[in-house]
Design a protein around this motif. Structure first.
Motif, PDB file in Angstrom:
ATOM      1  N   VAL A 292       0.833  12.118  -9.323  1.00 32.30           N
ATOM      2  CA  VAL A 292       0.018  13.642  -9.093  1.00 32.30           C
ATOM      3  C   VAL A 292       1.086  14.671  -9.341  1.00 32.30           C
ATOM      4  CG1 VAL A 292      -1.418  14.737  -7.299  1.00 32.30           C
ATOM      5  CG2 VAL A 292      -1.768  12.313  -7.821  1.00 32.30           C
ATOM      6  N   SER A 293       1.910  14.613  -8.463  1.00 38.65           N
ATOM      7  CA  SER A 293       2.902  15.826  -8.564  1.00 38.65           C
ATOM      8  C   SER A 293       3.331  16.087 -10.160  1.00 38.65           C
ATOM      9  CB  SER A 293       4.273  15.384  -8.089  1.00 38.65           C
ATOM     10  OG  SER A 293       5.051  16.701  -7.999  1.00 38.65           O
ATOM     11  N   LYS A 294       3.687  15.071 -10.854  1.00 38.83           N
ATOM     12  CA  LYS A 294       4.192  15.269 -12.345  1.00 38.83           C
ATOM     13  C   LYS A 294       2.918  15.924 -13.085  1.00 38.83           C
ATOM     14  CE  LYS A 294       6.522  12.366 -14.419  1.00 38.83           C
ATOM     15  NZ  LYS A 294       6.845  11.018 -15.111  1.00 38.83           N
ATOM     16  N   VAL A 295       1.747  15.598 -12.867  1.00 37.72           N
ATOM     17  CA  VAL A 295       0.678  15.889 -13.718  1.00 37.72           C
ATOM     18  C   VAL A 295       0.195  17.196 -13.001  1.00 37.72           C
ATOM     19  CG1 VAL A 295      -2.178  15.715 -14.045  1.00 37.72           C
ATOM     20  CG2 VAL A 295      -0.382  13.708 -14.053  1.00 37.72           C
ATOM     21  N   TYR A 296       0.199  17.566 -11.737  1.00 34.42           N
ATOM     22  CA  TYR A 296       0.073  19.121 -11.428  1.00 34.42           C
ATOM     23  C   TYR A 296       0.827  19.985 -12.163  1.00 34.42           C
ATOM     24  CZ  TYR A 296      -3.427  17.762  -7.624  1.00 34.42           C
ATOM     25  OH  TYR A 296      -4.447  17.426  -7.073  1.00 34.42           O
ATOM     26  N   ASP A 297       2.085  19.640 -12.005  1.00 32.64           N
ATOM     27  CA  ASP A 297       3.352  20.401 -12.714  1.00 32.64           C
ATOM     28  C   ASP A 297       2.830  20.689 -14.158  1.00 32.64           C
ATOM     29  OD1 ASP A 297       5.876  21.529 -12.422  1.00 32.64           O
ATOM     30  OD2 ASP A 297       6.343  20.362 -13.917  1.00 32.64           O
ATOM     31  N   HIS A 298       2.656  19.583 -14.817  1.00 30.45           N
ATOM     32  CA  HIS A 298       2.319  19.941 -16.499  1.00 30.45           C
ATOM     33  C   HIS A 298       1.038  20.760 -16.548  1.00 30.45           C
ATOM     34  CE1 HIS A 298       2.000  18.698 -20.368  1.00 30.45           C
ATOM     35  NE2 HIS A 298       0.917  18.607 -20.440  1.00 30.45           N
ATOM     36  N   ILE A 299      -0.040  20.435 -16.027  1.00 29.14           N
ATOM     37  CA  ILE A 299      -1.357  21.189 -16.286  1.00 29.14           C
ATOM     38  C   ILE A 299      -1.367  22.454 -15.739  1.00 29.14           C
ATOM     39  CG2 ILE A 299      -2.659  18.668 -16.336  1.00 29.14           C
ATOM     40  CD1 ILE A 299      -3.913  19.589 -13.927  1.00 29.14           C
TER      41      ILE A 299
ATOM     42  N   LEU B 116       1.597   6.978  -6.583  1.00 27.42           N
ATOM     43  CA  LEU B 116       0.528   7.999  -6.871  1.00 27.42           C
ATOM     44  C   LEU B 116       0.756   9.491  -6.416  1.00 27.42           C
ATOM     45  CD1 LEU B 116      -2.567   8.374  -7.347  1.00 27.42           C
ATOM     46  CD2 LEU B 116      -2.859   8.328  -4.808  1.00 27.42           C
ATOM     47  N   ILE B 117       1.694   9.533  -5.333  1.00 28.02           N
ATOM     48  CA  ILE B 117       1.992  10.757  -5.089  1.00 28.02           C
ATOM     49  C   ILE B 117       3.063  11.397  -6.013  1.00 28.02           C
ATOM     50  CG2 ILE B 117       3.365  12.188  -3.367  1.00 28.02           C
ATOM     51  CD1 ILE B 117       0.469  11.696  -2.520  1.00 28.02           C
ATOM     52  N   TRP B 118       3.806  10.613  -6.554  1.00 19.68           N
ATOM     53  CA  TRP B 118       4.981  10.934  -7.573  1.00 19.68           C
ATOM     54  C   TRP B 118       4.018  11.417  -8.939  1.00 19.68           C
ATOM     55  CZ3 TRP B 118       9.296  13.012  -8.526  1.00 19.68           C
ATOM     56  CH2 TRP B 118       9.867  12.891  -9.848  1.00 19.68           C
TER      57      TRP B 118
ATOM     58  N   GLU C 288       0.756  -1.190   0.111  1.00 17.25           N
ATOM     59  CA  GLU C 288      -0.054   0.234  -0.070  1.00 17.25           C
ATOM     60  C   GLU C 288       0.833   1.471   0.011  1.00 17.25           C
ATOM     61  OE1 GLU C 288      -3.174  -0.026  -0.624  1.00 17.25           O
ATOM     62  OE2 GLU C 288      -3.433  -1.951  -0.397  1.00 17.25           O
ATOM     63  N   LEU C 289       1.956   1.147   0.785  1.00 19.59           N
ATOM     64  CA  LEU C 289       2.891   2.462   0.688  1.00 19.59           C
ATOM     65  C   LEU C 289       3.715   2.540  -0.471  1.00 19.59           C
ATOM     66  CD1 LEU C 289       4.242   2.303   4.431  1.00 19.59           C
ATOM     67  CD2 LEU C 289       2.454   3.949   3.536  1.00 19.59           C
ATOM     68  N   TYR C 290       3.949   1.531  -0.984  1.00 23.73           N
ATOM     69  CA  TYR C 290       4.447   1.633  -2.483  1.00 23.73           C
ATOM     70  C   TYR C 290       3.653   2.263  -3.543  1.00 23.73           C
ATOM     71  CZ  TYR C 290       6.318   0.467  -6.973  1.00 23.73           C
ATOM     72  OH  TYR C 290       6.995   0.585  -8.430  1.00 23.73           O
ATOM     73  N   ASP C 291       2.432   1.719  -3.606  1.00 23.52           N
ATOM     74  CA  ASP C 291       1.263   2.231  -4.534  1.00 23.52           C
ATOM     75  C   ASP C 291       0.933   3.746  -4.247  1.00 23.52           C
ATOM     76  OD1 ASP C 291       1.107  -0.280  -5.629  1.00 23.52           O
ATOM     77  OD2 ASP C 291      -0.858  -0.734  -4.652  1.00 23.52           O
ATOM     78  N   PHE C 292       0.937   4.271  -2.952  1.00 21.16           N
ATOM     79  CA  PHE C 292       0.551   5.611  -2.614  1.00 21.16           C
ATOM     80  C   PHE C 292       2.043   6.337  -2.892  1.00 21.16           C
ATOM     81  CE2 PHE C 292       0.312   9.058   0.878  1.00 21.16           C
ATOM     82  CZ  PHE C 292      -0.820   9.375   0.277  1.00 21.16           C
TER      83      PHE C 292
ATOM     84  N   PRO D  23       1.637  17.671  -4.559  1.00 21.95           N
ATOM     85  CA  PRO D  23       0.365  16.738  -4.337  1.00 21.95           C
ATOM     86  C   PRO D  23      -0.587  16.939  -3.257  1.00 21.95           C
ATOM     87  CG  PRO D  23       2.225  15.430  -3.680  1.00 21.95           C
ATOM     88  CD  PRO D  23       2.831  16.902  -4.097  1.00 21.95           C
ATOM     89  N   LEU D  24      -0.246  17.829  -2.510  1.00 18.41           N
ATOM     90  CA  LEU D  24      -1.201  18.087  -1.165  1.00 18.41           C
ATOM     91  C   LEU D  24      -1.962  19.581  -1.660  1.00 18.41           C
ATOM     92  CD1 LEU D  24       0.776  16.942   1.620  1.00 18.41           C
ATOM     93  CD2 LEU D  24      -1.088  15.686   0.459  1.00 18.41           C
TER      94      LEU D  24
END
Length: 82
Positions: free
Chosen positions: A44-51, A40-42, A33-37, A59-60
């Motif tokens: 989300v950070s990339k998508v936020y930066d791009h858009i 996910l955080i990584w 679960e921690l690996y998946d999380f 990511p927060l």
């Protein structure tokens, strides 16, 4: 965030995922679960930066802020074609 909220979230979401039937922690499952999380955080950070054209990468960040910045950039890009 209050301790009660943390406990409620654990009980309603995580408990059945990360605990064995006897109530002990399932370390292998927690690691998965921690690996998946972390992935996910990584991502989300990339998508936020791009858009947001580099304005947001945390990511927060409140989703409403990310959406507003993305919408603003989309409106600017639409106007630049005319």
């Amino acid at each position: 965030m209050k301790n009660g909220e943390i406990q409620d979230k654990y009980e309603s979401f995580w408990k059945d995922i990360v605990e064995n039937e006897d109530g002990t922690i399932n370390k292998e499952q927690v690691m998965r679960e921690l690996y998946d999380f972390s992935v996910l955080i990584w991502n989300v950070s990339k998508v936020y930066d791009h858009i947001t054209d580099g304005k947001v990468s945390n990511p927060l960040t409140c989703p409403d802020i990310v959406i507003a910045l993305s919408d603003d950039l989309a409106n600017v890009n639409e106007c630049s074609f005319f």
